[in-house]
Structure formats: C-alpha cells, structure tokens
Design an enzyme around this catalytic site. Structure first.
Site, PDB file in Angstrom:
ATOM      1  N   GLU A 195       0.854  -1.185   0.000  1.00 33.45           N
ATOM      2  CA  GLU A 195       0.000   0.000   0.000  1.00 33.45           C
ATOM      3  C   GLU A 195       0.888   1.232   0.000  1.00 33.45           C
ATOM      4  O   GLU A 195       2.104   1.133   0.255  1.00 33.45           O
ATOM      5  CB  GLU A 195      -0.910   0.000   1.229  1.00 33.45           C
ATOM      6  CG  GLU A 195      -1.847  -1.188   1.295  1.00 33.45           C
ATOM      7  CD  GLU A 195      -2.797  -1.114   2.485  1.00 33.45           C
ATOM      8  OE1 GLU A 195      -2.767  -0.108   3.228  1.00 33.45           O
ATOM      9  OE2 GLU A 195      -3.582  -2.065   2.666  1.00 33.45           O
ATOM     10  N   PRO A 196       0.319   2.402  -0.259  1.00 28.08           N
ATOM     11  CA  PRO A 196       1.142   3.616  -0.229  1.00 28.08           C
ATOM     12  C   PRO A 196       1.916   3.814   1.071  1.00 28.08           C
ATOM     13  O   PRO A 196       3.025   4.344   1.069  1.00 28.08           O
ATOM     14  CB  PRO A 196       0.116   4.735  -0.457  1.00 28.08           C
ATOM     15  CG  PRO A 196      -0.953   4.080  -1.276  1.00 28.08           C
ATOM     16  CD  PRO A 196      -1.043   2.673  -0.755  1.00 28.08           C
ATOM     17  N   PRO A 219       9.355 -17.452   2.011  1.00 25.27           N
ATOM     18  CA  PRO A 219      10.618 -18.068   1.587  1.00 25.27           C
ATOM     19  C   PRO A 219      10.607 -18.533   0.137  1.00 25.27           C
ATOM     20  O   PRO A 219      11.599 -18.375  -0.579  1.00 25.27           O
ATOM     21  CB  PRO A 219      10.775 -19.238   2.569  1.00 25.27           C
ATOM     22  CG  PRO A 219      10.090 -18.765   3.801  1.00 25.27           C
ATOM     23  CD  PRO A 219       8.897 -17.995   3.305  1.00 25.27           C
ATOM     24  N   GLN A 220       9.488 -19.092  -0.312  1.00 20.22           N
ATOM     25  CA  GLN A 220       9.391 -19.513  -1.712  1.00 20.22           C
ATOM     26  C   GLN A 220       9.481 -18.323  -2.645  1.00 20.22           C
ATOM     27  O   GLN A 220      10.176 -18.355  -3.667  1.00 20.22           O
ATOM     28  CB  GLN A 220       8.068 -20.252  -1.925  1.00 20.22           C
ATOM     29  CG  GLN A 220       7.821 -20.703  -3.354  1.00 20.22           C
ATOM     30  CD  GLN A 220       6.575 -21.556  -3.463  1.00 20.22           C
ATOM     31  OE1 GLN A 220       6.538 -22.668  -2.934  1.00 20.22           O
ATOM     32  NE2 GLN A 220       5.551 -21.056  -4.136  1.00 20.22           N
ATOM     33  N   GLU A 221       8.776 -17.236  -2.313  1.00 23.76           N
ATOM     34  CA  GLU A 221       8.824 -16.036  -3.144  1.00 23.76           C
ATOM     35  C   GLU A 221      10.235 -15.481  -3.220  1.00 23.76           C
ATOM     36  O   GLU A 221      10.712 -15.092  -4.297  1.00 23.76           O
ATOM     37  CB  GLU A 221       7.877 -14.973  -2.590  1.00 23.76           C
ATOM     38  CG  GLU A 221       7.916 -13.670  -3.362  1.00 23.76           C
ATOM     39  CD  GLU A 221       6.979 -12.608  -2.804  1.00 23.76           C
ATOM     40  OE1 GLU A 221       7.042 -11.454  -3.278  1.00 23.76           O
ATOM     41  OE2 GLU A 221       6.199 -12.927  -1.885  1.00 23.76           O
ATOM     42  N   ARG A 222      10.911 -15.442  -2.087  1.00 21.27           N
ATOM     43  CA  ARG A 222      12.253 -14.871  -2.068  1.00 21.27           C
ATOM     44  C   ARG A 222      13.245 -15.749  -2.814  1.00 21.27           C
ATOM     45  O   ARG A 222      14.154 -15.241  -3.486  1.00 21.27           O
ATOM     46  CB  ARG A 222      12.672 -14.624  -0.622  1.00 21.27           C
ATOM     47  CG  ARG A 222      11.918 -13.447  -0.033  1.00 21.27           C
ATOM     48  CD  ARG A 222      11.947 -13.352   1.458  1.00 21.27           C
ATOM     49  NE  ARG A 222      11.194 -12.159   1.877  1.00 21.27           N
ATOM     50  CZ  ARG A 222      10.752 -11.930   3.105  1.00 21.27           C
ATOM     51  NH1 ARG A 222      10.981 -12.815   4.072  1.00 21.27           N
ATOM     52  NH2 ARG A 222      10.075 -10.834   3.384  1.00 21.27           N
ATOM     53  N   GLN A 235      29.855  -1.430 -18.012  1.00 24.24           N
ATOM     54  CA  GLN A 235      31.119  -0.713 -18.156  1.00 24.24           C
ATOM     55  C   GLN A 235      31.926  -1.254 -19.346  1.00 24.24           C
ATOM     56  O   GLN A 235      32.551  -0.485 -20.080  1.00 24.24           O
ATOM     57  CB  GLN A 235      31.937  -0.819 -16.867  1.00 24.24           C
ATOM     58  CG  GLN A 235      33.131   0.112 -16.791  1.00 24.24           C
ATOM     59  CD  GLN A 235      32.712   1.567 -16.578  1.00 24.24           C
ATOM     60  OE1 GLN A 235      31.584   1.854 -16.216  1.00 24.24           O
ATOM     61  NE2 GLN A 235      33.642   2.485 -16.812  1.00 24.24           N
ATOM     62  N   GLY A 291      30.918   0.179 -22.608  1.00 26.73           N
ATOM     63  CA  GLY A 291      31.185   1.598 -22.810  1.00 26.73           C
ATOM     64  C   GLY A 291      29.899   2.363 -23.075  1.00 26.73           C
ATOM     65  O   GLY A 291      28.848   2.079 -22.497  1.00 26.73           O
ATOM     66  N   GLY A 307       9.597  -8.316  -2.788  1.00 27.45           N
ATOM     67  CA  GLY A 307       9.718  -9.535  -1.993  1.00 27.45           C
ATOM     68  C   GLY A 307      10.286  -9.269  -0.621  1.00 27.45           C
ATOM     69  O   GLY A 307      10.691 -10.192   0.090  1.00 27.45           O
TER      70      GLY A 307
END
Length: 380
Positions: free
Chosen positions: A130-131, A243-246, A339, A342, A366
């Site tokens: 949420e906000p 844990p599964q989501e992460r 990098q 370039g 997450g």
C-alpha cells in the site's frame, strides 16, 4: 549453467526444452511491442496455459505436477532470455499467488480457481503493498469488516503485479483493527465485484512489459467463504509462503545475471581497442574471472535452496540469504558488464542496458534487502 544440474531430473530437462521453445516462439517476437505498450497481451496467458508452464506446482488433480522445480525452470528460461516483464507476470501468478490458494484455500476455492490458473483462463495477483505499507505491513490500512456472511473490503493497494489483467487477487486486509499483526487476514477477491477498480498502469524504471497497478476497494462485498486460512492468520501464512517467493527472486536474478555475463563475454571478444580485443586485456580477464566465480557460487547456493524447498526444509533465513546475496551480486554483475560495453551499454537498444535497468527492483520487492539482513541477523 542452466542445464544438467543435479537439482533437476530428466523430466525437468525435457520440460526446459519445451519452455525454451515457448519463450522463442511466443514471447520473443512480441517482447519489444509489449515493452513499449507497458503490458503483455492477454493471449499470452492462454498460450502459456496451453503450453503447461503456469502454476506447475499445483497438485495433479488441479492440472499441475505438484513439483515446484518446474516453476523454477520457467523463471530461469524467461530470465535468461532477458524477458524480465513476462517473468514478473508469471512469478506473481504461479510462484507467489498460487501457493496461497493451494495451502490456505478451501476445497471449493481450489476446485474453482486452480484449474483456471493452470490453464491461463484466470490470472491472479497478490495485493499486499500500500502507499504507506511496503516491507513493513504494520502500516496496512485496507480493512475488511464482517457484515453477516460477507466482508466489506475498503482500501487501496499499489505496486501490484498483474494488476491490469488479474481476474482474482489475494488481498491482505485488516480484520482486527486493534490486534496488531494478528489482525490481518487474506481474502480472495474477484475483480468483477462491484466496488473494485483498477488504477493506472504504473510506469517503471525496468520490467516495462509487466503491468504493475494501483487497486481500489470501495466496500467490495466478498463472501466469508473467500477467506484464505483463518481470520487473523495472514501474517503466519505470509511467513510460511515468503521463503518460496524470495527464493524465486534469487532464481530470476541469477539467470539474468548469467545472461548479462554471457553476452558481455561475447562482446569483449569482438570489441577492439588499442589494436587488440578488450577481452584479451588483463583488466578485462580478471574482472570477468571475478564475475564468473560469483555466478558459480550463486548457482550452487540457489540449487541447494531449491532442493530444500522441494523437500519442505527451506528455512526463512536461508531463503533470505539467497535473495540478499544473489540480487546484490546481480547488481554488481550488470554494473560491471555495462562498463565493458562503454557508451553502447547506456543505449536502450543494447540488451545489457535493459538488463541493468531490470535488475534494480530485485533488491526491493519480496521484502527489501535491508529486511533480508534483519531476518538473517535474527538467526545469528
């Protein structure tokens, strides 16, 4: 690194080839248009369902395989192809939302929605943020007030993946205003209910083709039978599912980091400066050696965690370690790779530029990496 890893068996290796064909035939030809439009075609979901790549961990009686390793294959292939937007779409639906229906939905909910999620007929989102409440849900303001056999849901959500396409949403709402973390519940809300509305499709730094939306609930009447788990049980459910989501965020990150590394190795072998390929310069070789070592270590730990998840032994702190270390490593890899390109690395038409932009959110959603450090520190 995507092939021939011990965590997978022959069935997943065969499935990987099918997913790779799907990505090449259904996503690649449309991807640039979707990135420009900020959303994938709804037809992608039907195609994905027909190809068997949605909600593969659902039990067989609902159309899945019951094995989360198939989910991981899908995310690896989409991420390595460089398609972060569709990856995010599939993750929110298959890897995050689906688990709540499997583990906490009634049999009626599972029979009604899981086959439709597997087939792509129905798209699911999870509405937590949420906000005023992101990683810390104590600021949650969306409320669900009991009214007879229903709940009346009112509030606002933001940063919701699949917010434009979703037919159902797993909504976190406060049912006990004075009960702290025990006052939050999970409700499955059908998005065609009166009082529900979608806000704008948010414009993001990366993941352009993944629709990410605001949601509004104005006394949306939801039957109490749509409660997922027990009233007041949202926090415990989320602690079980996160844990599964992460881990899947880590899976997506390491596959995308590998892609950035691989295209950079190809580039430095061709790009010449001062009369020689920049890939032959010691600075380049040593830098790429460091990145390769990071990637190899990351793959090993991700595979360990994936095996633990399948066995049901993945601990919260280990999932948090995977999410923290791999997403931070992805940031280092893509930054170093830009990098080597370039000035071309700063051009959106070059894939490395998009990979760089897409990587940044991995350290945020997450649960931010600062939250990951807090979780890990509690296990010291």
């Amino acid at each position: 690194m995507l092939n021939d890893r011990a965590v997978y068996d022959d069935d997943q290796r065969i499935f990987r080839q099918s997913v790779r064909r799907f990505v090449a035939n259904e996503i690649a030809p449309n991807f640039e248009r979707w990135e420009a439009e900020g959303i994938v075609d709804r037809e992608l979901w039907h195609r994905a369902g027909q190809s068997g790549i949605l909600c593969a961990q659902a039990p067989e009686e609902y159309g899945g395989t019951g094995d989360f390793r198939y989910n991981a294959v899908v995310i690896e292939e989409c991420s390595y192809a460089g398609f972060a937007g569709p990856t995010g779409n599939f993750t929110a639906h298959s890897d995050v939302s689906c688990g709540y229906l499997i583990d906490y939905g009634s049999e009626e909910i599972r029979k009604t929605w899981l086959p439709r999620m597997v087939s792509g007929e129905a798209v699911c989102s999870i509405a937590m943020s949420e906000p005023a409440a992101g990683s810390d849900l104590r600021g949650l303001r969306t409320r669900a007030v009991r009214d007879g056999d229903d709940y009346l849901v009112s509030g606002q959500k933001t940063f919701i993946s699949n917010g434009q396409h979703c037919d159902i949403a797993v909504v976190v709402a406060r049912t006990g205003p004075d009960a702290g973390s025990r006052g939050m519940s999970l409700l499955l809300v059908e998005t065609d209910r009166p009082g529900f509305s979608r806000g704008r499709n948010l414009v993001k730094l990366g993941h352009h083709s993944a629709d990410t939306s605001e949601m509004f609930f104005d006394n949306v009447r939801v039957p109490a039978t749509n409660l997922l788990g027990e009233e007041g049980g949202a926090m415990a459910a989320m602690m079980s599912e996160l844990p599964q989501e992460r881990l899947i965020i880590a899976v997506a990150s390491i596959a995308a980091a590998q892609k950035a590394f691989d295209i950079t190795v190809d580039y430095v072998r061709q790009r010449r400066a001062f009369g020689t390929a920049i890939g032959d310069m010691q600075n380049t070789r040593f830098a790429l050696a460091d990145l390769k070592a990071d990637l190899c270590v990351g793959w090993a730990f991700v595979d360990q965690c994936l095996a633990e998840l399948v066995r049901g032994t993945l601990a919260t702190d280990r999932a948090s370690m995977a999410k923290l270390w791999v997403t931070e490593m992805q940031g280092r890899v893509v930054d170093r790779c830009v990098q080597f390109f370039g000035g071309y690395g700063f051009m959106r038409e070059y894939e490395i530029c998009r990979l760089y932009a897409d990587a940044r959110v991995q350290r945020i959603y997450g649960g931010t990496n600062e939250i990951m450090r807090e979780i890990i520190s509690r296990s010291l």
